[in-house]
Design an enzyme around this catalytic site. Sequence first.
Site, PDB file in Angstrom:
ATOM      1  CB  SER A 349     -62.484  17.515  14.844  1.00 26.94           C
ATOM      2  OG  SER A 349     -61.762  17.571  13.651  1.00 26.94           O
ATOM      3  CB  THR A 350     -64.795  14.116  18.424  1.00 22.37           C
ATOM      4  OG1 THR A 350     -65.707  14.130  17.339  1.00 22.37           O
ATOM      5  CG2 THR A 350     -65.527  13.729  19.678  1.00 22.37           C
ATOM      6  CB  VAL A 351     -62.206  16.271  22.973  1.00 23.30           C
ATOM      7  CG1 VAL A 351     -61.334  17.268  22.246  1.00 23.30           C
ATOM      8  CG2 VAL A 351     -63.345  16.956  23.689  1.00 23.30           C
ATOM      9  CB  ILE A 366     -67.889  11.936  23.208  1.00 21.89           C
ATOM     10  CG1 ILE A 366     -66.996  12.174  21.995  1.00 21.89           C
ATOM     11  CG2 ILE A 366     -69.346  11.792  22.840  1.00 21.89           C
ATOM     12  CD1 ILE A 366     -66.764  10.895  21.173  1.00 21.89           C
TER      13      ILE A 366
END
Length: 528
Positions: A349-351, A366
């Site tokens: 998962s990431t933003v 990121i």
Amino acid sequence: MRNFHFAGRSTVHAQNAMVATSHPAAALVAVDVMRAGGTAADAAVAACALLGVIEPQSTGIGGDCFALIQPKGEGKIVAYNGSGRAPMAANAEWYLERKINSVPLTSAHAVSIPGSIDAWDTILRDHGKMGLDTLLQPAIKAAEEGYIVAPRIAFDWKNGFEKLKNGTNTARYLLPHGKPASAGDVIHQPELGKTLRAIAKNGRDAFYTGEIAADMVDTLRGIGGLHTLEDFAAHSTETTSPIGTIYKGHDVWQCPPNGPGITMLVMLNILSRFDLTKYPALSVERFHLEAEAARIAYMMREQYIGDPAQVHVDVAGILAKEFAEEHISKIRMDGLLDLPNVAPPMNPSTVYITVVDKDRNVCSFINSIAHSFGSAIVSNNTGVLLQNRAGGFRIQPGHPNCIAPGKRPLHTIIPSLVTKNGRALMPFGVMGGQYQPVGQSHVLTNMLDYGCDVQEAIDMPRGLHYEGVYQLEDSVPADIVEGLKKIGHKTTSVVGPLGGGQAIWIDWDKGTLAGGSDPRKDGCALGY
């Protein structure tokens, strides 16, 4: 120009500045920072710090950060590699002697040194007007005074319940009242707030040395980790130049390895040899070609990419026309290429945050803790949830991505930037672990081949060919699913949303910005 209809959100337009994030509160903070005179870099760091509190499954100060920044939208593009390294005691032999053949994802061994704070500090030093003291304030306020859980975050929290129940300190910190947070709940994280306060007051050293670092080391060593205070103190961010390719007359830029952006560039090199416009955007042929390009590019990545500080990575050779051509000639429209099966170890998962400020400074940014809720290890007293990025290593001597002392793992997070004639056109990214190179290729070809605007390009139905199965969103029409099966694809329906993207398009002639943000997340694009 478009030959399909897919109803979604409208694009957001602004003249001065624009941001797109995965949470409205973070987008608002970024706009506030820029209105107060901050740069795109300032806005990205403030938004990301807040997301590390309010979107804890995806990001945080216990994770890593990559960024591409182009001053004034036409200066030299700078790539920041804020990925953490393995402890100096972590060598493959140590693991093999103990019959550990892959890195357990919720063990201390999956925790590489978190790189985010140093990356933020380095980026602000080079491109910011404000410091961590100012920019961490919204995150501190959210942690100490409470924040409201958004719907997509609640969905992930519920999915992560078992993991959090069994993690190290996670039940105490992340399962209020012993159950996952629901949409609308108010969550407080006072220990994390105190840690952020210390960093705001004393800078990056407060995280990598002293009490906070000691607490992280004690926590990790207490559950079998090899980490030392020296490993934390030695951490630094690499500032480097981007790598790129040309697609439809546009330059597409990525951070170099150990970032995996080269995967997306190889996909573009393959897709550039086909005229996608011969097929509808939603067609068996288009989805098939995207899957074949992905399979070739991911095979390349798993075979050749590691930390260039420790192994030779032939970036120029991999991006050369000949590399793509070797496989292009074998692609068939009525069947699948016979390729060796690769099983990448990560699907995290990431933003992703994209920002353009009034001076047209461009920031593609990121930040990730790898898998949802990272390693499920929270440092004993600091509230810092630690990433499991070292789970991306192989324990396979001789492999370019084999774990080694001080080595950086092959990543999945990739900020991207599209330019034309040296000028920034679109900083963009697509979150979602292994999906990212495919997602970026999908969004970009939606725009450059199919004439979508940024929001339409993000909204469009998606698929990911991963570990031998084509995972397709429910919005992919049934006749396309059937057509893909007929030519030999194994298909499955994706359980959750596939990735999440943000993009800003810069119109230099009109002097305006157009933003898009993924409905698969909670966020939005905002400008002024």
